[in-house]
Scaffold this motif. Structure first.
Motif, PDB file in Angstrom:
ATOM      1  N   VAL A 105      19.617  20.981   2.473  1.00 10.67           N
ATOM      2  CA  VAL A 105      20.999  20.986   1.988  1.00 10.67           C
ATOM      3  C   VAL A 105      21.983  20.945   3.152  1.00 10.67           C
ATOM      4  CG1 VAL A 105      22.709  22.356   0.724  1.00 10.67           C
ATOM      5  CG2 VAL A 105      20.390  22.142  -0.157  1.00 10.67           C
ATOM      6  N   LEU A 106      21.590  21.444   4.303  1.00  7.05           N
ATOM      7  CA  LEU A 106      22.440  21.347   5.494  1.00  7.05           C
ATOM      8  C   LEU A 106      22.325  19.984   6.160  1.00  7.05           C
ATOM      9  CD1 LEU A 106      24.275  22.383   7.742  1.00  7.05           C
ATOM     10  CD2 LEU A 106      22.302  23.552   8.745  1.00  7.05           C
ATOM     11  N   LEU A 107      21.102  19.517   6.374  1.00  9.85           N
ATOM     12  CA  LEU A 107      20.898  18.328   7.201  1.00  9.85           C
ATOM     13  C   LEU A 107      21.304  17.026   6.503  1.00  9.85           C
ATOM     14  CD1 LEU A 107      19.870  17.241   9.897  1.00  9.85           C
ATOM     15  CD2 LEU A 107      17.585  17.081   8.889  1.00  9.85           C
ATOM     16  N   VAL A 108      20.901  16.852   5.243  1.00  9.15           N
ATOM     17  CA  VAL A 108      21.142  15.562   4.567  1.00  9.15           C
ATOM     18  C   VAL A 108      22.641  15.277   4.410  1.00  9.15           C
ATOM     19  CG1 VAL A 108      20.775  14.227   2.461  1.00  9.15           C
ATOM     20  CG2 VAL A 108      18.890  15.561   3.443  1.00  9.15           C
ATOM     21  N   PRO A 109      23.441  16.194   3.858  1.00 15.92           N
ATOM     22  CA  PRO A 109      24.884  15.911   3.792  1.00 15.92           C
ATOM     23  C   PRO A 109      25.526  15.778   5.165  1.00 15.92           C
ATOM     24  CG  PRO A 109      24.292  17.656   2.263  1.00 15.92           C
ATOM     25  CD  PRO A 109      23.112  17.438   3.145  1.00 15.92           C
ATOM     26  N   LEU A 110      25.034  16.539   6.150  1.00 16.99           N
ATOM     27  CA  LEU A 110      25.588  16.441   7.497  1.00 16.99           C
ATOM     28  C   LEU A 110      25.442  15.018   8.040  1.00 16.99           C
ATOM     29  CD1 LEU A 110      26.704  17.490  10.172  1.00 16.99           C
ATOM     30  CD2 LEU A 110      24.408  18.365  10.707  1.00 16.99           C
ATOM     31  N   VAL A 111      24.262  14.448   7.891  1.00 20.84           N
ATOM     32  CA  VAL A 111      24.039  13.073   8.356  1.00 20.84           C
ATOM     33  C   VAL A 111      24.949  12.112   7.594  1.00 20.84           C
ATOM     34  CG1 VAL A 111      22.354  11.204   8.485  1.00 20.84           C
ATOM     35  CG2 VAL A 111      21.673  13.544   9.084  1.00 20.84           C
ATOM     36  N   TRP A 112      25.075  12.308   6.298  1.00 25.82           N
ATOM     37  CA  TRP A 112      25.910  11.428   5.478  1.00 25.82           C
ATOM     38  C   TRP A 112      27.374  11.512   5.908  1.00 25.82           C
ATOM     39  CZ3 TRP A 112      25.932   7.467   2.284  1.00 25.82           C
ATOM     40  CH2 TRP A 112      27.024   7.254   1.457  1.00 25.82           C
ATOM     41  N   PHE A 113      27.900  12.734   6.031  1.00 23.60           N
ATOM     42  CA  PHE A 113      29.308  12.903   6.420  1.00 23.60           C
ATOM     43  C   PHE A 113      29.570  12.327   7.806  1.00 23.60           C
ATOM     44  CE2 PHE A 113      29.346  16.876   3.551  1.00 23.60           C
ATOM     45  CZ  PHE A 113      29.809  16.123   2.475  1.00 23.60           C
ATOM     46  N   ALA A 114      28.612  12.517   8.729  1.00 25.39           N
ATOM     47  CA  ALA A 114      28.796  12.017  10.088  1.00 25.39           C
ATOM     48  C   ALA A 114      28.799  10.494  10.122  1.00 25.39           C
ATOM     49  CB  ALA A 114      27.692  12.577  10.999  1.00 25.39           C
ATOM     50  N   ILE A 115      27.876   9.878   9.387  1.00 20.86           N
ATOM     51  CA  ILE A 115      27.804   8.415   9.358  1.00 20.86           C
ATOM     52  C   ILE A 115      29.065   7.823   8.747  1.00 20.86           C
ATOM     53  CG2 ILE A 115      26.611   6.461   8.293  1.00 20.86           C
ATOM     54  CD1 ILE A 115      24.000   7.993   8.616  1.00 20.86           C
ATOM     55  N   ARG A 116      29.584   8.474   7.719  1.00 23.72           N
ATOM     56  CA  ARG A 116      30.781   7.973   7.052  1.00 23.72           C
ATOM     57  C   ARG A 116      32.075   8.306   7.814  1.00 23.72           C
ATOM     58  NH1 ARG A 116      30.247   6.782   1.584  1.00 23.72           N
ATOM     59  NH2 ARG A 116      32.406   6.049   1.834  1.00 23.72           N
ATOM     60  N   GLY A 117      31.959   9.007   8.932  1.00 24.42           N
ATOM     61  CA  GLY A 117      33.139   9.357   9.726  1.00 24.42           C
ATOM     62  C   GLY A 117      34.063  10.349   9.036  1.00 24.42           C
ATOM     63  N   ALA A 140      41.307  15.807   1.476  1.00 27.82           N
ATOM     64  CA  ALA A 140      40.202  15.668   0.520  1.00 27.82           C
ATOM     65  C   ALA A 140      38.860  15.914   1.200  1.00 27.82           C
ATOM     66  CB  ALA A 140      40.236  14.279  -0.113  1.00 27.82           C
ATOM     67  N   HIS A 141      38.706  15.381   2.418  1.00 25.48           N
ATOM     68  CA  HIS A 141      37.469  15.592   3.162  1.00 25.48           C
ATOM     69  C   HIS A 141      37.308  17.056   3.534  1.00 25.48           C
ATOM     70  CE1 HIS A 141      37.282  11.094   4.503  1.00 25.48           C
ATOM     71  NE2 HIS A 141      36.939  11.272   3.244  1.00 25.48           N
ATOM     72  N   ARG A 142      38.406  17.714   3.858  1.00 23.17           N
ATOM     73  CA  ARG A 142      38.341  19.149   4.196  1.00 23.17           C
ATOM     74  C   ARG A 142      37.850  19.957   2.997  1.00 23.17           C
ATOM     75  NH1 ARG A 142      40.185  20.735   8.928  1.00 23.17           N
ATOM     76  NH2 ARG A 142      41.535  19.354  10.155  1.00 23.17           N
ATOM     77  N   ARG A 143      38.372  19.647   1.837  1.00 25.04           N
ATOM     78  CA  ARG A 143      37.935  20.376   0.638  1.00 25.04           C
ATOM     79  C   ARG A 143      36.462  20.129   0.345  1.00 25.04           C
ATOM     80  NH1 ARG A 143      43.115  18.728  -1.129  1.00 25.04           N
ATOM     81  NH2 ARG A 143      42.205  16.930  -2.209  1.00 25.04           N
ATOM     82  N   LEU A 144      36.035  18.878   0.486  1.00 18.84           N
ATOM     83  CA  LEU A 144      34.647  18.528   0.202  1.00 18.84           C
ATOM     84  C   LEU A 144      33.701  19.213   1.188  1.00 18.84           C
ATOM     85  CD1 LEU A 144      32.573  16.827  -1.354  1.00 18.84           C
ATOM     86  CD2 LEU A 144      33.025  14.955   0.269  1.00 18.84           C
ATOM     87  N   ILE A 145      34.015  19.122   2.475  1.00 16.40           N
ATOM     88  CA  ILE A 145      33.119  19.675   3.501  1.00 16.40           C
ATOM     89  C   ILE A 145      33.122  21.199   3.464  1.00 16.40           C
ATOM     90  CG2 ILE A 145      32.777  19.871   5.999  1.00 16.40           C
ATOM     91  CD1 ILE A 145      33.766  16.952   6.190  1.00 16.40           C
ATOM     92  N   SER A 146      34.286  21.800   3.283  1.00 23.19           N
ATOM     93  CA  SER A 146      34.323  23.265   3.208  1.00 23.19           C
ATOM     94  C   SER A 146      33.588  23.754   1.960  1.00 23.19           C
ATOM     95  CB  SER A 146      35.762  23.770   3.219  1.00 23.19           C
ATOM     96  OG  SER A 146      36.501  23.286   2.106  1.00 23.19           O
ATOM     97  N   GLY A 147      33.700  23.031   0.842  1.00 24.58           N
ATOM     98  CA  GLY A 147      32.960  23.407  -0.356  1.00 24.58           C
ATOM     99  C   GLY A 147      31.460  23.368  -0.130  1.00 24.58           C
ATOM    100  N   TRP A 148      31.006  22.337   0.583  1.00 23.11           N
ATOM    101  CA  TRP A 148      29.585  22.233   0.932  1.00 23.11           C
ATOM    102  C   TRP A 148      29.149  23.407   1.802  1.00 23.11           C
ATOM    103  CZ3 TRP A 148      28.572  19.780   6.072  1.00 23.11           C
ATOM    104  CH2 TRP A 148      27.215  19.761   6.401  1.00 23.11           C
ATOM    105  N   LEU A 149      29.976  23.791   2.768  1.00 23.80           N
ATOM    106  CA  LEU A 149      29.647  24.917   3.640  1.00 23.80           C
ATOM    107  C   LEU A 149      29.660  26.235   2.867  1.00 23.80           C
ATOM    108  CD1 LEU A 149      31.599  23.916   6.878  1.00 23.80           C
ATOM    109  CD2 LEU A 149      29.144  23.691   6.410  1.00 23.80           C
ATOM    110  N   PHE A 150      30.581  26.393   1.929  1.00 22.44           N
ATOM    111  CA  PHE A 150      30.585  27.592   1.084  1.00 22.44           C
ATOM    112  C   PHE A 150      29.304  27.650   0.241  1.00 22.44           C
ATOM    113  CE2 PHE A 150      35.440  27.533   1.314  1.00 22.44           C
ATOM    114  CZ  PHE A 150      35.490  28.587   2.210  1.00 22.44           C
ATOM    115  N   LEU A 151      28.835  26.485  -0.223  1.00 19.89           N
ATOM    116  CA  LEU A 151      27.576  26.437  -0.974  1.00 19.89           C
ATOM    117  C   LEU A 151      26.425  26.924  -0.098  1.00 19.89           C
ATOM    118  CD1 LEU A 151      25.737  25.604  -3.343  1.00 19.89           C
ATOM    119  CD2 LEU A 151      25.733  23.281  -2.386  1.00 19.89           C
ATOM    120  N   LEU A 152      26.405  26.500   1.156  1.00 17.96           N
ATOM    121  CA  LEU A 152      25.365  26.946   2.075  1.00 17.96           C
ATOM    122  C   LEU A 152      25.414  28.460   2.270  1.00 17.96           C
ATOM    123  CD1 LEU A 152      25.443  24.150   4.792  1.00 17.96           C
ATOM    124  CD2 LEU A 152      23.437  24.845   3.469  1.00 17.96           C
TER     125      LEU A 152
END
Length: 350
Positions: free
Chosen positions: A102-114, A4-16
């Protein structure tokens, strides 16, 4: 990392990556409308806010009136004319700043949430730094247009800016593919069949990258506005003044006839190499479904891009065609990366 995390993170990167395509398109419009020199100062933070008062508009217009482009191309077009070219450049810069958020804010969120590995987080933060550097390169490019008797940016700096954008796009896209599909879908039985296809696809990708660089020089020197016939150039396969500059290598970056011919030749070689890749790849036994779909997509993409290039040339580079042709070059590069990623080798067992 969970599926699930892979789909979410890859979708975010595709958006970028999609936003980067938008950035390239806006950049094409900015270049083709001569809007890139309309903003005379670089304000990475406060530039988020457009002019909000008539006095601020007057200040910015007065700054623009000090550069050669105004006196040589736009003298007397008034504040309303200035506002038209200003908005194209402001949107280009605003879009870049928005991408940074759009790159930095989700990156910080994903990193903090592990939700991602440390290595991935560090790689993506490096992409953020590269994006910020791209903004500096953009200003370095724009500043070259403020020189005496200059009405446009230097072609070399334009190519540098475009190349840096495409490198960042390719890096993010490859990372998105790897997050979505972490394991190669290549069984040992078809590894031998995939090898020649992967080799041809690699050559085609190298040719495409060289073609894009040549296209940058075609745009930077305005070579596309000459020899608007196809396939001949002024009745010749090779233009008669191809080697008019000395030393010879200078023709590749400054001689409009040579620059356009090189772009045409490289585009044709790229299309032929892609055709060879498809011929070998679609007949290879045992290729995985993703690779076959990627190869089919590549065939359509290169046909569309070649047709766009010829159309742009024959119509003498209208803004819409030039911007679409420039943007679709990045789409084609992404398609080639998808092919390469689908054909990548499985890790060797230790």
């Amino acid at each position: 990392m969970t599926p699930a995390h892979r789909r979410l993170i890859s979708g975010w990167l595709f958006l970028l990556c999609f936003m980067l395509l938008g950035m390239i398109a806006i950049g094409g419009v900015t270049r083709l409308t001569g809007s890139g020199l309309s903003i005379m100062d670089w304000q990475p933070v406060s530039g988020f806010i457009p002019p909000l008062s008539h006095a601020e508009w007057e200040r910015l217009f007065a700054l623009y009136q000090t550069i050669p482009q105004y006196h040589l191309q736009h003298e007397g077009f008034g504040l309303e004319g200035f506002q038209k070219i200003f908005w194209a450049e402001w949107i280009h810069r605003f879009w870049g700043r928005l991408m940074g958020l759009v790159l930095l804010v989700p990156l910080v969120w994903f990193a903090i949430r592990g939700m991602m590995t440390r290595a991935l987080a560090l790689r993506l933060f490096a992409f953020f730094i590269l994006g910020a550097l791209q903004g500096a390169i953009g200003w370095f490019m724009v500043a070259s247009g403020f020189r005496p008797d200059s009405t446009a940016v230097e072609p070399v700096r334009l190519v540098l800016h475009l190349s840096a954008a495409l490198i960042l796009y390719a890096a993010i896209l490859w990372t998105a593919f790897s997050v979505r599909w972490p394991q190669p879908d290549t069984a040992p039985a078809n590894a031998a069949a995939a090898k020649p296809v992967r080799l041809l696809a690699g050559v085609a990708t190298a040719l495409l990258c060289t073609t894009i660089v040549a296209g940058g020089f075609t745009a930077g020197t305005h070579a596309g506005f000459l020899f608007n016939t196809f396939p001949l150039m002024d009745g010749h396969v090779v233009p008669t003044d191809y080697a008019s500059l000395s030393p010879f290598w200078l023709n590749w970056v400054a001689n409009k006839a040579a620059v356009q011919f090189d772009h045409r030749l490289l585009a044709t070689l790229t299309a032929l190499c892609v055709a060879a890749t498809l011929l070998v790849g679609l007949r290879a036994p045992g290729l995985n479904t993703r690779a076959r779909n990627a190869l089919t997509l590549l065939g359509w993409a290169v046909a569309v891009q070649y047709a766009l290039g010829v159309t742009t040339l024959l119509l003498v580079v209208p803004v819409w065609a030039g911007a679409v042709h420039q943007t679709f070059a990045a789409v084609l590069l992404g398609t080639m990366l998808f092919v390469l990623h689908s054909l990548r080798r499985a890790p060797t067992a230790s």
